[in-house]
Design a protein around this motif. Structure first.
Motif, PDB file in Angstrom:
ATOM      1  N   MET A  49       0.932   3.993  -3.110  1.00  0.00           N
ATOM      2  CA  MET A  49       0.179   5.217  -2.859  1.00  0.00           C
ATOM      3  C   MET A  49       1.013   6.387  -2.352  1.00  0.00           C
ATOM      4  O   MET A  49       0.490   7.498  -2.190  1.00  0.00           O
ATOM      5  N   HIS A  50       2.304   6.196  -2.106  1.00  0.00           N
ATOM      6  CA  HIS A  50       3.129   7.265  -1.533  1.00  0.00           C
ATOM      7  C   HIS A  50       3.154   8.546  -2.378  1.00  0.00           C
ATOM      8  O   HIS A  50       3.152   9.646  -1.809  1.00  0.00           O
TER       9      HIS A  50
ATOM     10  N   GLU B  66       0.825  -1.212   0.000  1.00  0.00           N
ATOM     11  CA  GLU B  66       0.000   0.000   0.000  1.00  0.00           C
ATOM     12  C   GLU B  66       0.855   1.256   0.000  1.00  0.00           C
ATOM     13  O   GLU B  66       0.588   2.207  -0.736  1.00  0.00           O
ATOM     14  N   ILE B  67       1.907   1.280   0.799  1.00  0.00           N
ATOM     15  CA  ILE B  67       2.786   2.451   0.871  1.00  0.00           C
ATOM     16  C   ILE B  67       3.497   2.673  -0.464  1.00  0.00           C
ATOM     17  O   ILE B  67       3.552   3.796  -0.978  1.00  0.00           O
TER      18      ILE B  67
ATOM     19  N   GLY C 236      -5.888   2.978  -1.281  1.00  0.00           N
ATOM     20  CA  GLY C 236      -4.879   2.389  -0.387  1.00  0.00           C
ATOM     21  C   GLY C 236      -5.495   1.426   0.605  1.00  0.00           C
ATOM     22  O   GLY C 236      -4.946   0.350   0.870  1.00  0.00           O
TER      23      GLY C 236
ATOM     24  N   ARG D 225      -5.457   8.618  -2.176  1.00  0.00           N
ATOM     25  CA  ARG D 225      -4.455   7.731  -1.599  1.00  0.00           C
ATOM     26  C   ARG D 225      -5.079   6.711  -0.654  1.00  0.00           C
ATOM     27  O   ARG D 225      -4.856   5.511  -0.777  1.00  0.00           O
ATOM     28  N   LEU D 226      -5.872   7.199   0.314  1.00  0.00           N
ATOM     29  CA  LEU D 226      -6.375   6.305   1.345  1.00  0.00           C
ATOM     30  C   LEU D 226      -7.564   5.463   0.905  1.00  0.00           C
ATOM     31  O   LEU D 226      -7.782   4.378   1.442  1.00  0.00           O
TER      32      LEU D 226
ATOM     33  N   ASP E  17       0.607  10.832  -1.283  1.00  0.00           N
ATOM     34  CA  ASP E  17       0.875  11.381   0.042  1.00  0.00           C
ATOM     35  C   ASP E  17       1.799  12.593  -0.070  1.00  0.00           C
ATOM     36  O   ASP E  17       1.640  13.585   0.646  1.00  0.00           O
TER      37      ASP E  17
ATOM     38  N   GLY F  79     -11.276   3.887   3.760  1.00  0.00           N
ATOM     39  CA  GLY F  79     -10.236   4.880   3.490  1.00  0.00           C
ATOM     40  C   GLY F  79     -10.802   6.262   3.212  1.00  0.00           C
ATOM     41  O   GLY F  79     -10.239   7.273   3.639  1.00  0.00           O
TER      42      GLY F  79
ATOM     43  N   VAL G 242      -6.342  -1.708  -1.352  1.00  0.00           N
ATOM     44  CA  VAL G 242      -5.136  -2.484  -1.657  1.00  0.00           C
ATOM     45  C   VAL G 242      -4.675  -3.250  -0.425  1.00  0.00           C
ATOM     46  O   VAL G 242      -4.354  -4.451  -0.483  1.00  0.00           O
ATOM     47  N   MET G 243      -4.625  -2.556   0.718  1.00  0.00           N
ATOM     48  CA  MET G 243      -4.122  -3.173   1.934  1.00  0.00           C
ATOM     49  C   MET G 243      -4.995  -4.346   2.374  1.00  0.00           C
ATOM     50  O   MET G 243      -4.494  -5.411   2.731  1.00  0.00           O
TER      51      MET G 243
END
Length: 243
Positions: free
Chosen positions: A30-31, A26-27, A224, A220-221, A34, A162, A227-228
């Protein structure tokens, strides 16, 4: 070590690996959003010389001036911090759920309490969407006969959780970015604490300033979270079948 203890240890290790993998994927995906979100949040109005006109303008400007690697600035700290946090969150969630299963509680209550417990154990700022997510997860038995519908259900839960989280905690995220980012006057610390920063932003820039970066944060979230959740669910299932 007894066979039962070995089985419990094996299951816990699978939950830990699956949770850590979910956080890492996820990071990494999606970073960039962020980074864009933070760039919007540290702007202090239209007079800011570094002001971005829109989301598209921000992406274009960053890519032109900083290259593709500019979107991955600061990725190492969240990888080092969030990967183990996600591992702990999913591990403790599953363990709390198992413990609560011995009590005569409805499934929705078990999922909700387990979600709250894992959030507290993770020791981070409470995500308001956690109860929503785990409550929706209590409906697991709805589409289990159809893998495609089960995938869509998990995707929807992640997106919804999210998105709700983004809308609720964005003012605190803006305050965090102001505290961590460059101060308006070099050598003078204006933004010191969360609530004082929120009050200062509201007083000087208006209510909407507390929602700067909301669109990239949702972008993102929302995905994200999906995905997570998907990575965790399917990687855990794969580990259980193969190890």
């Amino acid at each position: 070590m007894t066979v039962k203890n070995q089985s419990l240890l094996r299951e816990a290790s699978h939950q830990t690996v699956a949770g850590g993998s979910a956080g890492l994927v996820e990071i990494c995906l999606m970073h960039p959003l962020d980074v864009v979100k933070t760039r919007f949040q540290i702007q202090r109005g239209k007079g800011d010389a570094t002001s971005y006109k829109s989301l598209g303008h921000c992406f274009k400007t960053m890519f032109r001036q900083e290259g593709i690697l500019g979107f991955y600035k600061g990725i190492l700290p969240p990888i080092l911090a969030e990967t183990p946090k996600r591992a702990v969150k999913f591990l403790t969630f599953e363990q709390y759920k198992k413990i609560l299963g011995y009590a005569s509680l409805p499934s929705s209550a078990i999922f909700t309490i387990a979600g709250l417990g894992s959030g507290l154990t993770e020791a981070i700022v409470v995500n308001p969407f956690e109860v929503v997510k785990v409550s929706l997860q209590a409906q697991r038995n709805t589409f289990l006969q159809d893998p495609a519908m089960e995938f869509l259900r998990k995707l929807g839960i992640g997106l919804l959780s999210g998105t709700i989280a983004s809308c609720v905690n964005i003012p605190f995220d803006v305050a965090k970015s102001r505290i961590q980012g460059p101060q308006p006057t070099p050598g003078v610390i204006k933004y010191r604490t969360c609530f004082n920063s929120i009050k200062a932003i509201y007083r000087e820039e208006g209510f909407l300033a507390l929602y700067k970066g909301l669109v990239p944060k949702i972008m993102r979230l929302g995905p994200g979270g999906a995905v997570m959740l998907l990575v965790y669910e399917y990687s855990f299932a794969w580990l259980q079948e193969n190890f």
